[in-house]
Design a protein around this motif. Structure first.
Motif, PDB file in Angstrom:
ATOM      1  N   ASP A 135       0.852  -1.186   0.000  1.00  0.00           N
ATOM      2  CA  ASP A 135       0.000   0.000   0.000  1.00  0.00           C
ATOM      3  C   ASP A 135       0.889   1.237   0.000  1.00  0.00           C
ATOM      4  O   ASP A 135       1.442   1.621   1.033  1.00  0.00           O
ATOM      5  CB  ASP A 135      -0.916  -0.009   1.217  1.00  0.00           C
ATOM      6  CG  ASP A 135      -1.886   1.149   1.238  1.00  0.00           C
ATOM      7  OD1 ASP A 135      -1.820   2.020   0.344  1.00  0.00           O
ATOM      8  OD2 ASP A 135      -2.714   1.195   2.159  1.00  0.00           O
TER       9      ASP A 135
ATOM     10  N   SER B 162      -0.167   4.015   2.624  1.00  0.00           N
ATOM     11  CA  SER B 162      -0.394   3.660   4.027  1.00  0.00           C
ATOM     12  C   SER B 162       0.022   4.769   4.994  1.00  0.00           C
ATOM     13  O   SER B 162      -0.479   4.819   6.122  1.00  0.00           O
ATOM     14  CB  SER B 162       0.329   2.366   4.374  1.00  0.00           C
ATOM     15  OG  SER B 162       1.731   2.533   4.221  1.00  0.00           O
TER      16      SER B 162
ATOM     17  N   ARG C 162     -11.801   2.559   3.232  1.00  0.00           N
ATOM     18  CA  ARG C 162     -10.890   1.451   3.511  1.00  0.00           C
ATOM     19  C   ARG C 162     -11.640   0.189   3.908  1.00  0.00           C
ATOM     20  O   ARG C 162     -11.099  -0.906   3.826  1.00  0.00           O
ATOM     21  CB  ARG C 162      -9.940   1.823   4.645  1.00  0.00           C
ATOM     22  CG  ARG C 162      -8.926   2.855   4.267  1.00  0.00           C
ATOM     23  CD  ARG C 162      -8.027   3.139   5.456  1.00  0.00           C
ATOM     24  NE  ARG C 162      -6.918   3.971   5.026  1.00  0.00           N
ATOM     25  CZ  ARG C 162      -5.676   3.754   5.369  1.00  0.00           C
ATOM     26  NH1 ARG C 162      -5.372   2.743   6.145  1.00  0.00           N
ATOM     27  NH2 ARG C 162      -4.726   4.549   4.939  1.00  0.00           N
TER      28      ARG C 162
END
Length: 86
Positions: free
Chosen positions: A2, A5, A16
């Motif tokens: 990710d 993140s 999310r």
């Protein structure tokens, strides 16, 4: 991986998490969502985070309502496939 993140989660960021919503006249949603996805067309009766109750009539299937809804009422809601996004 990710790559995002380290970015903070905000109301304008993509969701999310998600969970199906079972409309209920008495129970609030377990998490206050940032939006609701409406799977199948119909009316949606919501209890908003600010305390108001509002009916959205004729919401097309596939719509994302950018609404902070405390709950989705069974009474008045004909839309199905509702998913809370947060």
């Amino acid at each position: 991986m990710d790559k995002f993140s380290d970015y903070p989660t905000s109301l304008t960021a993509p969701a999310r998490d998600a969970a199906p919503v079972a409309p209920d006249d008495a129970l609030d949603l377990p998490v206050l969502p940032r939006a609701l996805y409406i799977g199948q067309s119909g009316d949606v009766s919501l209890r908003l985070a600010g305390g108001q109750t509002v009916l959205f009539s004729g919401v097309p299937g596939g719509t994302v309502l950018p609404i902070r809804a405390a709950g989705v009422d069974a009474t008045g809601t004909t839309a199905t496939g509702i998913v809370a996004l947060w």
